[in-house]
Design a protein around this motif. Structure first.
Motif, mmCIF file in Angstrom:
data_model
loop_
_atom_site.group_PDB
_atom_site.id
_atom_site.type_symbol
_atom_site.label_atom_id
_atom_site.label_comp_id
_atom_site.label_asym_id
_atom_site.label_seq_id
_atom_site.Cartn_x
_atom_site.Cartn_y
_atom_site.Cartn_z
ATOM 1 N N ARG A 219 0.835 -1.211 0.000
ATOM 2 C CA ARG A 219 0.000 0.000 0.000
ATOM 3 C C ARG A 219 0.868 1.257 0.000
ATOM 4 N N LEU A 220 1.958 1.242 0.768
ATOM 5 C CA LEU A 220 2.878 2.384 0.768
ATOM 6 C C LEU A 220 3.414 2.652 -0.634
ATOM 7 N N ALA A 221 3.829 1.573 -1.305
ATOM 8 C CA ALA A 221 4.381 1.725 -2.646
ATOM 9 C C ALA A 221 3.329 2.226 -3.628
ATOM 10 N N ASP A 222 2.121 1.692 -3.515
ATOM 11 C CA ASP A 222 1.047 2.098 -4.426
ATOM 12 C C ASP A 222 0.716 3.577 -4.270
ATOM 13 N N ARG A 223 0.724 4.049 -3.027
ATOM 14 C CA ARG A 223 0.339 5.427 -2.737
ATOM 15 C C ARG A 223 1.539 6.374 -2.713
ATOM 16 N N ASP A 224 2.748 5.795 -2.710
ATOM 17 C CA ASP A 224 3.968 6.598 -2.593
ATOM 18 C C ASP A 224 3.926 7.464 -1.338
ATOM 19 N N THR A 225 3.528 6.843 -0.232
ATOM 20 C CA THR A 225 3.428 7.545 1.051
ATOM 21 C C THR A 225 4.767 7.489 1.775
ATOM 22 N N VAL A 239 9.475 -1.638 21.337
ATOM 23 C CA VAL A 239 8.419 -2.043 20.396
ATOM 24 C C VAL A 239 8.990 -2.745 19.172
ATOM 25 N N GLY A 240 10.318 -2.854 19.089
ATOM 26 C CA GLY A 240 10.958 -3.441 17.922
ATOM 27 C C GLY A 240 11.704 -2.385 17.143
ATOM 28 N N VAL A 241 12.125 -2.726 15.954
ATOM 29 C CA VAL A 241 12.811 -1.762 15.088
ATOM 30 C C VAL A 241 12.166 -1.785 13.710
ATOM 31 N N PRO A 242 12.142 -0.653 13.029
ATOM 32 C CA PRO A 242 11.459 -0.589 11.737
ATOM 33 C C PRO A 242 12.222 -1.355 10.653
ATOM 34 N N PRO A 243 11.512 -1.912 9.692
ATOM 35 C CA PRO A 243 12.157 -2.607 8.567
ATOM 36 C C PRO A 243 12.661 -1.592 7.536
ATOM 37 N N ILE A 244 13.739 -0.937 7.868
ATOM 38 C CA ILE A 244 14.192 0.213 7.080
ATOM 39 C C ILE A 244 14.488 -0.176 5.636
ATOM 40 N N ARG A 245 15.161 -1.308 5.439
ATOM 41 C CA ARG A 245 15.482 -1.718 4.072
ATOM 42 C C ARG A 245 14.215 -1.921 3.253
ATOM 43 N N GLU A 246 13.264 -2.629 3.822
ATOM 44 C CA GLU A 246 12.026 -2.923 3.096
ATOM 45 C C GLU A 246 11.232 -1.654 2.811
ATOM 46 N N LEU A 247 11.219 -0.738 3.765
ATOM 47 C CA LEU A 247 10.530 0.534 3.549
ATOM 48 C C LEU A 247 11.218 1.341 2.455
ATOM 49 N N ALA A 248 12.540 1.418 2.515
ATOM 50 C CA ALA A 248 13.278 2.220 1.548
ATOM 51 C C ALA A 248 13.172 1.661 0.130
ATOM 52 N N ASP A 249 12.908 0.372 0.017
ATOM 53 C CA ASP A 249 12.733 -0.222 -1.311
ATOM 54 C C ASP A 249 11.415 0.198 -1.958
ATOM 55 N N ARG A 250 10.504 0.762 -1.153
ATOM 56 C CA ARG A 250 9.164 1.041 -1.653
ATOM 57 C C ARG A 250 8.755 2.504 -1.625
ATOM 58 N N THR A 251 9.426 3.301 -0.793
ATOM 59 C CA THR A 251 8.984 4.688 -0.662
ATOM 60 C C THR A 251 10.118 5.551 -0.129
ATOM 61 N N THR A 252 9.855 6.836 -0.006
ATOM 62 C CA THR A 252 10.816 7.771 0.594
ATOM 63 C C THR A 252 10.852 7.548 2.099
#
Length: 346
Positions: A219-225, A239-252
């Motif tokens: 959804r992030l990639a589709d919306r470019d959010t 609470v954990g750590v964000p999946p930075i690599r996976e996020l960066a592969d899809r959006t800013t």
């Protein structure tokens, strides 16, 4: 005004020798030429997510779970803010602003508690008034996203929502859209239950996304959010750590330091932690700390090129810490710190 040294030029931060010329707050020339200067010239940082109101209570609540620490309306942070004297709060924020400037931050995106009065208090801290007189006026730029009441949009640069599980923010989202202002919202910090409702609001950006799953990433990639990650804060609140690599592969993706109560607002520390935590290159991390946050805020900065805002961080390339660095971008991201700062041009 000009500065000389090794310039980390353009969006790829290509190291070139030369000088950067700034006039009336704008970079008017980037001249490549031989120089004897040891300085390393970078864009000033854009801290894309802060809560500096809780500067009054640094390291309070150690060991408390996330909800008890910061959840509205009665998390520890909110109780402390309500109980604090206004001048005390303004003075504490002003000192955090001074620290941010001294460590290279030129711009920050603030989720400001307290409605209209909270925004006014931060503007006093920036102006060196209302209790901030000993610190004085600051040069760092604030993009202030107010909270708690829709009318805050009359005095703020946008609205920063706590999270879709806390309230229905449809009215605030519509109001920010009509006003042409920013709407950001926390999502996926403690679990994934509020991510889809947050995305349904079509925000300008999300904050945290620690628990983003594959469908959320699509959804992030589709919306470019865009997403702002705050990995040090997430680790502190367990609470954990964000999946930075996976996020960066899809959006800013941009970096923020989150609550001053939990972490210092140092982008040096946030960059180093992110770079050593995630499978991302030093150049990607430096973009997260500069131009990506500027892009979210709609600002023309975070990169050294002609026409961009002249917000610069000048490091001592011959400091004991940086001397001998073979990869300057990697050195800036993974080892540079406050003691290496020679000058901040704001």
């Amino acid at each position: 005004m000009h500065v000389e040294g090794t310039i980390l030029r353009g969006p790829e931060f290509t190291p070139v020798e030369g000088r950067v010329v700034v006039a009336d707050g704008e970079i008017v020339a980037v001249e490549e030429t031989d120089t004897d200067e040891d300085a390393v010239i970078c864009p000033a940082f854009v801290n894309a997510h802060t809560h500096i109101g809780d500067s009054i209570a640094k390291e309070a609540g150690g060991g408390l779970p996330l909800d008890e620490l910061v959840a509205p309306p009665d998390g520890l942070k909110h109780r402390l803010l309500r109980a604090a004297d206004r001048e005390e709060t303004v003075a504490a924020m002003a000192r955090s602003l001074r620290y941010m400037e001294s460590t290279g931050t030129g711009t920050f995106l603030e989720f400001r508690e307290g409605g209209r009065e909270g925004v006014a208090a931060l503007r006093d801290a920036l102006a060196g008034t209302g209790g901030a007189e000993p610190v004085g006026e600051r040069d760092v730029d604030a993009v202030i996203l107010g909270r708690e009441e829709e009318s805050v949009l009359e005095v703020a640069d946008g609205f920063g929502a706590s999270g879709a599980r806390d309230a229905d923010f449809d009215a605030e989202r519509n109001a920010t859209r009509n006003a042409g202002k920013l709407f950001g919202i926390h999502a996926g910090e403690r679990d994934d239950l509020d991510i889809n409702p947050a995305l349904d609001l079509d925000p300008d950006f999300l904050v945290h996304m620690v628990h983003a799953g594959e469908l959320h990433l699509e959804r992030l990639a589709d919306r470019d959010t865009p997403v702002v990650v705050c990995p040090r804060s997430n680790l502190v609140t367990n609470v954990g750590v964000p999946p930075i690599r996976e996020l960066a592969d899809r959006t800013t993706v941009a970096l923020g330091t989150d609550n001053v109560m939990l972490n210092s607002p140092s982008m040096f520390r946030e960059m180093e932690f992110a770079a050593k935590l995630a499978d991302v290159s030093a150049r990607e991390v430096l973009r997260m700390a500069t131009v990506n946050g500027a892009e979210i805020a709609g600002l023309n900065r975070g990169v050294i090129e002609e026409g961009a805002d002249g917000k610069l961080l000048v490091l001592d390339g011959d400091s004991d810490n940086l001397a001998g660095a073979e990869d300057l971008v990697r050195a800036v991201v993974r080892r540079a710190g406050a003691n290496d700062v020679e000058r901040v041009v704001l």
